[in-house]
Design a protein around this motif. Structure first.
Motif, mmCIF file in Angstrom:
data_model
loop_
_atom_site.group_PDB
_atom_site.id
_atom_site.type_symbol
_atom_site.label_atom_id
_atom_site.label_comp_id
_atom_site.label_asym_id
_atom_site.label_seq_id
_atom_site.Cartn_x
_atom_site.Cartn_y
_atom_site.Cartn_z
ATOM 1 N N ARG A 14 -9.781 3.783 7.708
ATOM 2 C CA ARG A 14 -10.734 2.867 7.067
ATOM 3 C C ARG A 14 -10.311 2.663 5.630
ATOM 4 O O ARG A 14 -9.675 3.510 5.010
ATOM 5 C CB ARG A 14 -12.148 3.423 7.110
ATOM 6 C CG ARG A 14 -12.742 3.357 8.480
ATOM 7 C CD ARG A 14 -14.254 3.414 8.401
ATOM 8 N NE ARG A 14 -14.744 4.202 9.519
ATOM 9 C CZ ARG A 14 -15.860 4.903 9.511
ATOM 10 N NH1 ARG A 14 -16.620 4.933 8.448
ATOM 11 N NH2 ARG A 14 -16.217 5.586 10.566
ATOM 12 N N TRP A 15 -10.698 1.511 5.083
ATOM 13 C CA TRP A 15 -10.342 1.188 3.713
ATOM 14 C C TRP A 15 -11.606 1.008 2.884
ATOM 15 O O TRP A 15 -12.690 0.759 3.405
ATOM 16 C CB TRP A 15 -9.458 -0.051 3.653
ATOM 17 C CG TRP A 15 -10.144 -1.322 4.117
ATOM 18 C CD1 TRP A 15 -10.242 -1.774 5.401
ATOM 19 C CD2 TRP A 15 -10.830 -2.269 3.302
ATOM 20 N NE1 TRP A 15 -10.947 -2.944 5.439
ATOM 21 C CE2 TRP A 15 -11.317 -3.279 4.155
ATOM 22 C CE3 TRP A 15 -11.075 -2.366 1.937
ATOM 23 C CZ2 TRP A 15 -12.046 -4.376 3.691
ATOM 24 C CZ3 TRP A 15 -11.797 -3.458 1.462
ATOM 25 C CH2 TRP A 15 -12.275 -4.444 2.338
ATOM 26 N N TYR A 16 -11.407 1.142 1.568
ATOM 27 C CA TYR A 16 -12.472 0.909 0.596
ATOM 28 C C TYR A 16 -11.876 0.100 -0.543
ATOM 29 O O TYR A 16 -10.781 0.411 -1.022
ATOM 30 C CB TYR A 16 -13.024 2.245 0.073
ATOM 31 C CG TYR A 16 -13.994 2.086 -1.065
ATOM 32 C CD1 TYR A 16 -15.266 1.571 -0.850
ATOM 33 C CD2 TYR A 16 -13.634 2.414 -2.369
ATOM 34 C CE1 TYR A 16 -16.166 1.402 -1.903
ATOM 35 C CE2 TYR A 16 -14.531 2.262 -3.410
ATOM 36 C CZ TYR A 16 -15.786 1.749 -3.174
ATOM 37 O OH TYR A 16 -16.659 1.582 -4.213
ATOM 38 N N ILE A 51 -5.690 -2.366 10.113
ATOM 39 C CA ILE A 51 -6.525 -1.928 8.984
ATOM 40 C C ILE A 51 -7.474 -3.058 8.570
ATOM 41 O O ILE A 51 -8.628 -2.837 8.267
ATOM 42 C CB ILE A 51 -5.658 -1.480 7.777
ATOM 43 C CG1 ILE A 51 -4.636 -0.418 8.193
ATOM 44 C CG2 ILE A 51 -6.527 -1.026 6.610
ATOM 45 C CD1 ILE A 51 -5.189 0.932 8.549
ATOM 46 N N VAL A 103 -7.647 -1.039 -3.691
ATOM 47 C CA VAL A 103 -7.924 -0.645 -2.313
ATOM 48 C C VAL A 103 -7.352 0.735 -2.026
ATOM 49 O O VAL A 103 -6.227 1.051 -2.413
ATOM 50 C CB VAL A 103 -7.317 -1.672 -1.328
ATOM 51 C CG1 VAL A 103 -7.468 -1.199 0.116
ATOM 52 C CG2 VAL A 103 -7.964 -3.035 -1.523
ATOM 53 N N ILE A 107 -6.860 3.345 1.377
ATOM 54 C CA ILE A 107 -6.929 3.503 2.833
ATOM 55 C C ILE A 107 -6.840 4.989 3.145
ATOM 56 O O ILE A 107 -5.923 5.667 2.700
ATOM 57 C CB ILE A 107 -5.777 2.776 3.555
ATOM 58 C CG1 ILE A 107 -5.755 1.287 3.209
ATOM 59 C CG2 ILE A 107 -5.898 2.972 5.074
ATOM 60 C CD1 ILE A 107 -4.507 0.574 3.727
ATOM 61 N N HIS A 127 -2.712 3.515 -1.443
ATOM 62 C CA HIS A 127 -3.328 2.803 -2.557
ATOM 63 C C HIS A 127 -2.583 1.516 -2.844
ATOM 64 O O HIS A 127 -1.361 1.453 -2.733
ATOM 65 C CB HIS A 127 -3.317 3.685 -3.814
ATOM 66 C CG HIS A 127 -3.751 2.955 -5.033
ATOM 67 N ND1 HIS A 127 -2.856 2.525 -5.991
ATOM 68 C CD2 HIS A 127 -4.971 2.534 -5.434
ATOM 69 C CE1 HIS A 127 -3.528 1.891 -6.949
ATOM 70 N NE2 HIS A 127 -4.808 1.888 -6.623
ATOM 71 N N ILE A 181 -7.749 -5.282 5.827
ATOM 72 C CA ILE A 181 -8.338 -5.314 4.485
ATOM 73 C C ILE A 181 -8.798 -6.741 4.179
ATOM 74 O O ILE A 181 -8.072 -7.703 4.414
ATOM 75 C CB ILE A 181 -7.312 -4.858 3.425
ATOM 76 C CG1 ILE A 181 -6.889 -3.420 3.704
ATOM 77 C CG2 ILE A 181 -7.890 -5.018 2.010
ATOM 78 C CD1 ILE A 181 -5.677 -2.966 2.901
ATOM 79 N N CYS A 222 -4.121 9.402 1.079
ATOM 80 C CA CYS A 222 -4.664 8.041 1.062
ATOM 81 C C CYS A 222 -3.629 7.087 0.490
ATOM 82 O O CYS A 222 -2.926 7.414 -0.463
ATOM 83 C CB CYS A 222 -5.920 7.975 0.204
ATOM 84 S SG CYS A 222 -7.320 8.883 0.887
ATOM 85 N N MET A 245 0.863 -1.178 0.000
ATOM 86 C CA MET A 245 0.000 0.000 0.000
ATOM 87 C C MET A 245 0.904 1.234 0.000
ATOM 88 O O MET A 245 1.696 1.411 0.912
ATOM 89 C CB MET A 245 -0.902 0.011 1.217
ATOM 90 C CG MET A 245 -1.820 -1.204 1.317
ATOM 91 S SD MET A 245 -2.985 -1.395 -0.080
ATOM 92 C CE MET A 245 -3.988 0.079 0.031
#
Length: 175
Positions: free
Chosen positions: A97-99, A153, A84, A86, A119, A155, A117, A61
């Motif tokens: 938080r992550w997406y 985190i 992803v 974060i 990535h 993920i 963020c 990341m």
């Protein structure tokens, strides 16, 4: 182009609206005027392609620290990847938080990632290519990262990585 909000403030899914006819498809992958109309001042100065040969290759990341912080528009040109983001902005309501989103060449979708963020992505098949449009020149001294499997985190990756660089495997937890 359509811009869809995600659970992380400022992180947007960007959907292309291809014109389709007997020849195939034509789509706009970036347009300064359309980004501006959506309230996003984004002017890329660099374009890069990540070519990944093997299924379940993990990259991430990553982020760039200030003053070289960058915003990115990431799109899958070939294949598909679980992408992803974060949120590492301490003042953000979604800090740490992550997406995750599946980017695919078939869907022509992209993700816009604001400064602050991290990535990364995991390829979902062989021969996966991702394109990055970035609004700041690369500054190796500003490169930062955190572990892809940081327990703080958590993920939910769709698979364990089969290929990961020594550098990405060695990033520390975020703390």
């Amino acid at each position: 182009m359509k811009f869809q909000a995600t659970p992380l403030p400022g992180v947007l899914e960007v959907l292309a609206e291809p014109a389709v006819d007997m020849r195939g498809r034509f789509l706009r992958s970036w347009c300064e005027a359309e980004f501006a109309a959506a309230g996003i001042d984004f002017r890329p100065v660099q374009a890069s392609i990540s070519e990944n040969r093997a299924r379940h290759t993990l990259r991430g990341m990553h982020w760039q620290a200030a003053p070289a912080a960058e915003r990115k528009l990431v799109r899958c040109l070939r294949g598909a990847a679980f992408d992803v983001v974060i949120d590492l902005r301490p003042a953000s309501p979604t800090y740490r938080r992550w997406y995750g989103i599946t980017l695919s060449a078939a869907e022509h979708n992209a993700v816009f990632i604001p400064q602050g963020c991290a990535h990364g992505f995991l390829t979902l098949g062989e021969a996966c290519w991702l394109e990055y449009l970035i609004d700041a020149p690369h500054a190796p001294e500003a490169a930062r990262g955190l572990r892809w499997d940081d327990p703080g985190i958590s993920i939910a990756w769709p698979a364990a990585p089969a290929v990961i660089s020594a550098r990405d495997a060695a990033w520390p937890d975020h703390g």
